[in-house]
Design an enzyme around this catalytic site. Structure first.
Site, mmCIF file in Angstrom:
data_model
loop_
_atom_site.group_PDB
_atom_site.id
_atom_site.type_symbol
_atom_site.label_atom_id
_atom_site.label_comp_id
_atom_site.label_asym_id
_atom_site.label_seq_id
_atom_site.Cartn_x
_atom_site.Cartn_y
_atom_site.Cartn_z
ATOM 1 N N GLU A 1 -10.401 14.095 -11.051
ATOM 2 C CA GLU A 1 -11.381 13.220 -11.330
ATOM 3 C C GLU A 1 -12.603 14.148 -11.540
ATOM 4 O O GLU A 1 -12.353 15.412 -11.757
ATOM 5 C CB GLU A 1 -11.775 12.560 -9.708
ATOM 6 C CG GLU A 1 -10.730 11.877 -9.169
ATOM 7 C CD GLU A 1 -11.160 11.253 -7.949
ATOM 8 O OE1 GLU A 1 -12.364 11.389 -7.573
ATOM 9 O OE2 GLU A 1 -10.160 10.299 -7.526
ATOM 10 N N GLY B 1 -11.318 18.368 -9.322
ATOM 11 C CA GLY B 1 -10.239 18.894 -9.785
ATOM 12 C C GLY B 1 -9.467 19.895 -9.060
ATOM 13 O O GLY B 1 -8.435 19.554 -8.579
ATOM 14 N N SER B 2 -10.212 21.043 -8.467
ATOM 15 C CA SER B 2 -9.630 22.067 -7.542
ATOM 16 C C SER B 2 -9.449 21.417 -6.253
ATOM 17 O O SER B 2 -8.536 21.570 -5.422
ATOM 18 C CB SER B 2 -10.244 23.148 -7.768
ATOM 19 O OG SER B 2 -10.253 23.740 -8.976
ATOM 20 N N TRP C 1 -8.780 14.062 -17.303
ATOM 21 C CA TRP C 1 -7.833 15.025 -17.413
ATOM 22 C C TRP C 1 -6.284 14.454 -17.456
ATOM 23 O O TRP C 1 -5.332 15.316 -17.022
ATOM 24 C CB TRP C 1 -7.988 16.302 -16.777
ATOM 25 C CG TRP C 1 -9.338 16.597 -16.865
ATOM 26 C CD1 TRP C 1 -9.981 17.106 -15.744
ATOM 27 C CD2 TRP C 1 -9.815 17.102 -18.403
ATOM 28 N NE1 TRP C 1 -11.476 17.435 -16.188
ATOM 29 C CE2 TRP C 1 -11.440 17.746 -17.632
ATOM 30 C CE3 TRP C 1 -9.857 16.982 -19.351
ATOM 31 C CZ2 TRP C 1 -12.310 18.025 -18.513
ATOM 32 C CZ3 TRP C 1 -10.864 17.433 -20.409
ATOM 33 C CH2 TRP C 1 -12.246 18.028 -19.796
ATOM 34 N N LYS D 1 2.666 45.798 -44.247
ATOM 35 C CA LYS D 1 2.512 47.153 -44.493
ATOM 36 C C LYS D 1 0.966 47.498 -44.499
ATOM 37 O O LYS D 1 0.155 46.857 -44.929
ATOM 38 C CB LYS D 1 2.994 47.552 -45.999
ATOM 39 C CG LYS D 1 4.512 47.408 -46.085
ATOM 40 C CD LYS D 1 5.269 48.102 -47.205
ATOM 41 C CE LYS D 1 6.548 48.022 -47.143
ATOM 42 N NZ LYS D 1 7.284 47.992 -48.390
ATOM 43 N N GLN E 1 2.524 53.508 -33.325
ATOM 44 C CA GLN E 1 2.609 53.381 -31.888
ATOM 45 C C GLN E 1 1.472 52.136 -31.276
ATOM 46 O O GLN E 1 1.751 51.298 -30.549
ATOM 47 C CB GLN E 1 2.250 54.627 -31.465
ATOM 48 C CG GLN E 1 3.438 55.524 -31.140
ATOM 49 C CD GLN E 1 3.446 56.623 -30.272
ATOM 50 O OE1 GLN E 1 2.320 56.950 -29.944
ATOM 51 N NE2 GLN E 1 4.397 57.327 -30.099
ATOM 52 N N GLU F 1 -2.825 22.191 -14.089
ATOM 53 C CA GLU F 1 -2.025 22.105 -12.918
ATOM 54 C C GLU F 1 -2.355 23.319 -11.926
ATOM 55 O O GLU F 1 -1.491 23.917 -11.052
ATOM 56 C CB GLU F 1 -0.472 22.329 -13.273
ATOM 57 C CG GLU F 1 0.327 21.386 -12.769
ATOM 58 C CD GLU F 1 1.649 20.818 -13.181
ATOM 59 O OE1 GLU F 1 1.745 20.172 -14.078
ATOM 60 O OE2 GLU F 1 2.787 21.251 -12.385
ATOM 61 N N THR G 1 -6.127 25.774 -11.590
ATOM 62 C CA THR G 1 -6.599 26.908 -12.190
ATOM 63 C C THR G 1 -5.900 28.224 -11.733
ATOM 64 O O THR G 1 -5.489 28.218 -10.579
ATOM 65 C CB THR G 1 -7.993 26.976 -12.274
ATOM 66 O OG1 THR G 1 -8.125 27.478 -10.722
ATOM 67 C CG2 THR G 1 -8.819 25.934 -12.665
ATOM 68 N N GLN H 1 -7.249 30.628 -10.612
ATOM 69 C CA GLN H 1 -8.206 31.316 -9.441
ATOM 70 C C GLN H 1 -7.396 30.320 -8.114
ATOM 71 O O GLN H 1 -7.430 30.953 -7.148
ATOM 72 C CB GLN H 1 -9.508 30.701 -9.620
ATOM 73 C CG GLN H 1 -10.382 31.576 -10.591
ATOM 74 C CD GLN H 1 -9.979 31.445 -12.162
ATOM 75 O OE1 GLN H 1 -9.517 30.441 -12.802
ATOM 76 N NE2 GLN H 1 -9.926 32.569 -12.631
#
Ligand code: COS
Length: 379
Positions: free
Chosen positions: A126, A130-131, A155, A268, A278, A362, A364, A366
């Site tokens: 919403e 979210g989290s 979202w 190249k 390397q 899905e 974060t 965090q």
């Protein structure tokens, strides 16, 4: 420990790879540029049994395991992760029904999605939540033998094109986790308005929307689980759907490595192919080792899901590691391509834009670290 895939799994993986090579990859740039929804490609994925894979065979579905779902998801994401997100979104939307539906609900809703092509969205996030899932505000008010849904989701993947939503709402915000309920809601239900389509940086082939619910009447028979069980249904869903996110990220990263290898052999500098230096070799080697680790973590967490083990920690480790790796790997791919990598003429800038979303949606990364740390501290 058995690392070999069965013949059936190899065949499934090969089907997904062929589909990604022949149908998805050639169309990826078009849908990235236009932001159109690739409905026909998504439909073909469903016809091949590569979408809605969590529907058990007893309800007419292909009933793939989580490991198998990860195998095909990596291939599809190799072709385009925006389409991959749209394809696997059905499993995210259907998983609450698989987890918490009654036999009657499964017969009605899962069978319908197995019989004909349907798109399903998972409506959790919403504008203000979210989290913090327990802080969601979309209200479900009791109205006789039904509920009235009022509020806004955002979202929502496939939100503007879906036939069916699984919606999380609260009876009482003050109760936080204890007030949340889950519902099955056909998108044709009166009171639903599709809001604006987000103009996203990446994964532009997936349709991401705001959805408004204005007095949407949902019969109690469409509630999943008991009142107040919605939070745990959402968490259990995410435990199962985070491994495929790891697989999506692995697919993006593998594509970035393959493109980088090809370029390093051809391009190249100072008279030699840049793969001979390397500075480039170390980037390629780091890409390869992170892809192997991401795939193993992803399949391990999926294997736990398949055995019915609580996979919260491992699913979060897989999601977090694989998506952070995809971000690093695609950024290095752009670096290997130099100025060319920063242009739309080459495929790696899209991979980098697409990878960014993986660290956000899905949960974060965090939040994934928070889940991992909590599980560790619980002992
Ligand atoms: N499986 C089963 N139960 C779980 C669970 C899981 N994976 N995770 C938590 N629970 C239970 C807990 O055991 C606890 O139960 P009791 O009340 O019976 O003790 C309850 O649920 C509350 O858990 P917790 O206290 O951990 O909840 P919090 O609100 O503190 O935090 C986080 C939960 C932050 C981890 C959760 O909100 C989350 O995952 N957020 C991210 C959501 C997300 O991914 N959003 C993206 C959009 S969806 S595409």
């Amino acid at each position: 420990m058995e690392f070999a895939l069965t013949d059936e799994q190899l065949a499934l993986q090969a089907t997904a790879r062929r589909f990604a090579e022949s149908e998805i990859a050639p169309a990826a740039a078009h849908y990235d540029q236009t932001g159109e929804f690739p409905r026909e490609i998504i439909r073909k994925a469903w016809e091949l049994g590569l979408s809605s894979t969590c529907i058990p065979s007893e309800y007419g579905g292909v009933g793939l395991s989580a490991v198998e779902s990860c195998l095909i998801t990596e291939e599809i994401a190799w072709g385009c992760s925006g389409m991959g997100t749209s394809i696997m979104c059905n499993d995210l939307g259907l998983m609450p029904i698989v987890i918490a539906g009654t036999n009657e609900q499964k017969k009605e809703w899962l069978s319908a999605c197995a019989e004909s092509f349907k798109l399903v969205s998972f409506c959790l996030s919403e504008p203000e939540a979210g989290s913090d899932v327990a802080g969601l505000q979309l209200q479900c008010e009791k109205d006789g033998d039904a509920y009235l849904l009022q509020g806004t989701k955002c979202w929502i993947t496939n939100g503007g094109v879906a036939d069916l939503y699984t919606v999380f709402a609260t009876l009482d915000r003050a109760s936080r986790h204890g007030g949340i309920c889950a519902f099955i809601v056909p998108t044709s239900t009166p009171g639903i308005t599709i809001g604006k389509k987000e103009e996203k940086m990446g994964q532009r082939a997936s349709d991401t929307r705001v959805i408004h619910f204005d007095g949407v009447r949902v019969p109690a028979a469409q509630r999943l689980g008991q009142e107040g069980e919605g939070f745990k249904i959402a968490m259990r869903t995410l435990d199962r759907t985070r491994p495929p996110i790891g697989a999506l990220a692995t697919g993006i990263a593998r594509r970035a490595l393959e493109e980088s290898l090809k370029y390093a052999r051809e391009r190249k500098a100072f008279g030699f192919p840049i793969g001979g230096f390397q500075a480039v070799q170390f980037m390629l080697a780091d890409m390869a080792k992170d892809i192997e680790a991401a795939r193993l973590l992803t399949l391990q967490s999926a294997w736990m899901v398949d055995r019915g083990l609580r996979a919260s920690k491992h699913s979060s480790i897989a999601k977090c590691f694989a998506t952070d790796a995809a971000m690093r790997i695609t950024t290095d791919a752009v670096q290997i391509f130099g100025g060319n990598g920063y242009t739309k003429e080459y495929p790696v800038e899209k991979l980098m834009r697409d990878a960014k979303l993986m660290q956000i949606y899905e949960g974060t990364n965090q939040i994934q670290r928070l889940v991992i740390a909590r599980e560790l501290l619980k002992g």
